[in-house]
Design a protein around this motif. Structure first.
Motif, mmCIF file in Angstrom:
data_model
loop_
_atom_site.group_PDB
_atom_site.id
_atom_site.type_symbol
_atom_site.label_atom_id
_atom_site.label_comp_id
_atom_site.label_asym_id
_atom_site.label_seq_id
_atom_site.Cartn_x
_atom_site.Cartn_y
_atom_site.Cartn_z
ATOM 1 N N VAL A 129 -19.610 -5.921 1.398
ATOM 2 C CA VAL A 129 -18.354 -6.647 1.555
ATOM 3 C C VAL A 129 -17.494 -6.451 0.308
ATOM 4 N N THR A 130 -16.189 -6.350 0.529
ATOM 5 C CA THR A 130 -15.249 -6.121 -0.571
ATOM 6 C C THR A 130 -14.270 -7.284 -0.688
ATOM 7 N N ILE A 131 -13.555 -7.315 -1.803
ATOM 8 C CA ILE A 131 -12.530 -8.333 -2.007
ATOM 9 C C ILE A 131 -11.459 -8.228 -0.917
ATOM 10 N N ALA A 132 -11.099 -7.022 -0.540
ATOM 11 C CA ALA A 132 -10.101 -6.832 0.525
ATOM 12 C C ALA A 132 -10.622 -7.396 1.850
ATOM 13 N N ASP A 133 -11.914 -7.225 2.120
ATOM 14 C CA ASP A 133 -12.498 -7.806 3.334
ATOM 15 C C ASP A 133 -12.364 -9.329 3.320
ATOM 16 N N VAL A 134 -12.628 -9.937 2.181
ATOM 17 C CA VAL A 134 -12.525 -11.387 2.052
ATOM 18 C C VAL A 134 -11.094 -11.846 2.295
#
Length: 387
Positions: A129-134
């Motif tokens: 999971v990435t910051i952009a996903d969050v």
């Protein structure tokens, strides 16, 4: 005279307990004024649903909504689809969406105040999971709630806690979401005693350092923030933070151990409330705020102080299992006909724990019908092999 019941204690003994005379709780008249008070509401599971309870959730919609109408009838506001509703702990996002939709519609129909949890629980908190996903996950849930006309409670994110590398990652995510919301939101700082997956939130395990990051975000985006609920079970930290908030931003206590004094406040301010325990003690909670509205602080203390021992028992470690006690109270008081929970969480507390809960609820004057409560307590005892 109230009856008696035989209950197990921590020593392994079965002892007789004599119930107390019914306590009189003042009737609520008008709206509550001196504090904004949210009850984080539990959900009523559907015990007849044929499904995998570990991976699916099914609710009894009528009883779930009826309990919200009950809370509104007392003048309380409803915090919907929060951890008290087993959000991310049995309640899936798909079921949460329907819960939010129906509850917002119900609130609009009866004129009740509601705010709803927006998180990232439909996003796996895995290693990829990435910051952009969050950010995208938050945006999806915020848009859903605001599209229904609901106020947002911006819940803490397990996925963000997993992938964030620094406080700057929290500033980036919260900054992006807050810059986009259409009306002020309530932030939610949930301590790791409620959810171990949130350890180190805001980029620091030290609460003082974490608070600095959170306050920086609040001051920068104060026009987009109604308030912040902190659930750290640390009254001193809450008071310290409360005194450092911008004037326009409210502190909503989430401290289920110290709520009477935090709500009452001091010469420098007070906390509003967004509490899971107010689900279990709703009539007394509402009556105590009404007493405060009338300037009767002695009655406020008389009503609320006896509930603290019960709350501390319900929220004892492991704190995240508190939902079991909340639902057991609803069962004892006739708000639902069964003691079954989403994800099988009715098994998260021992029969000794539930027996003590029964005693403390009686001593706090929170059993609406002692005969019904005894009958239902006996049902739980029978399941534990205690005839």
């Amino acid at each position: 005279m109230p009856g008696s019941i035989r209950l197990p204690n921590a020593l392994g003994e079965i002892v007789s307990y004599q119930l107390q005379p019914q306590r009189s709780i003042p009737t609520i008249t008008g709206t509550l004024q001196s504090r904004t008070v949210f009850s984080a509401a539990h959900v009523v599971s559907d015990p007849l649903a044929d499904m995998d309870p570990l991976h699916q959730s099914a609710l009894d919609w009528e009883l779930t909504l009826a309990y919200r109408r009950y809370l509104w009838s007392l003048g309380l506001s409803v915090a919907e689809a929060m951890d008290t509703a087993q959000r991310g702990m049995g309640l899936t996002w798909e079921t949460s969406k329907e819960l939010i939709r129906l509850s917002v519609r119900e609130a609009q129909a009866v004129g009740g105040k509601i705010a709803c949890g927006a998180g990232t629980d439909h996003l796996s908190a895995g290693p990829t999971v990435t910051i952009a996903d969050v950010e995208r996950a938050y945006e999806e849930q915020v848009a859903y709630i605001e599209g229904l006309g609901g106020q947002v409670i911006l819940m803490a994110s397990r996925a963000l806690a997993r992938c964030a590398q620094s406080p700057e990652d929290y500033m980036r995510v919260y900054g992006k979401i807050l810059s986009q919301v259409s009306q002020p939101v309530i932030l939610h700082w949930l301590g790791d005693m409620f959810d171990p997956n949130l350890k180190g939130y805001w980029g620091h395990e030290d609460l003082g350092q974490a608070m600095e990051v959170c306050l920086q975000i609040i001051h920068e985006y104060q026009g987009k923030i109604d308030g912040i609920k902190i659930s750290l079970l640390d009254a001193e930290k809450e008071i310290e933070m409360r005194r450092r908030l911008p004037e326009s931003v409210r502190m909503y206590t989430g401290d289920d151990f110290n709520y009477p004094s935090l709500i009452k406040g001091d010469e420098q301010g007070y906390s509003h409330a967004l509490l899971g325990i107010f689900d279990a003690i709703a009539p007394v909670a509402a009556a105590s705020i009404q007493a405060m509205d009338h300037g009767n602080l002695s009655l406020y203390d008389e009503l609320l102080d006896p509930t603290v021992e019960l709350s501390r028992h319900i929220f004892q470690k492991p704190t995240f299992a508190y939902k079991t006690g909340i639902v057991f109270m609803a069962y004892l008081n006739g708000h639902q006909p069964h003691f079954r929970m989403v994800g099988g969480a009715e098994g998260a507390r021992s029969i000794v724990h539930l027996s003590k809960l029964f005693v403390l609820a009686d001593q706090a004057g929170l059993l609406r019908d002692s005969e019904l409560a005894m009958k239902r307590m006996r049902n739980a005892l029978i399941l534990a092999g205690i005839e």
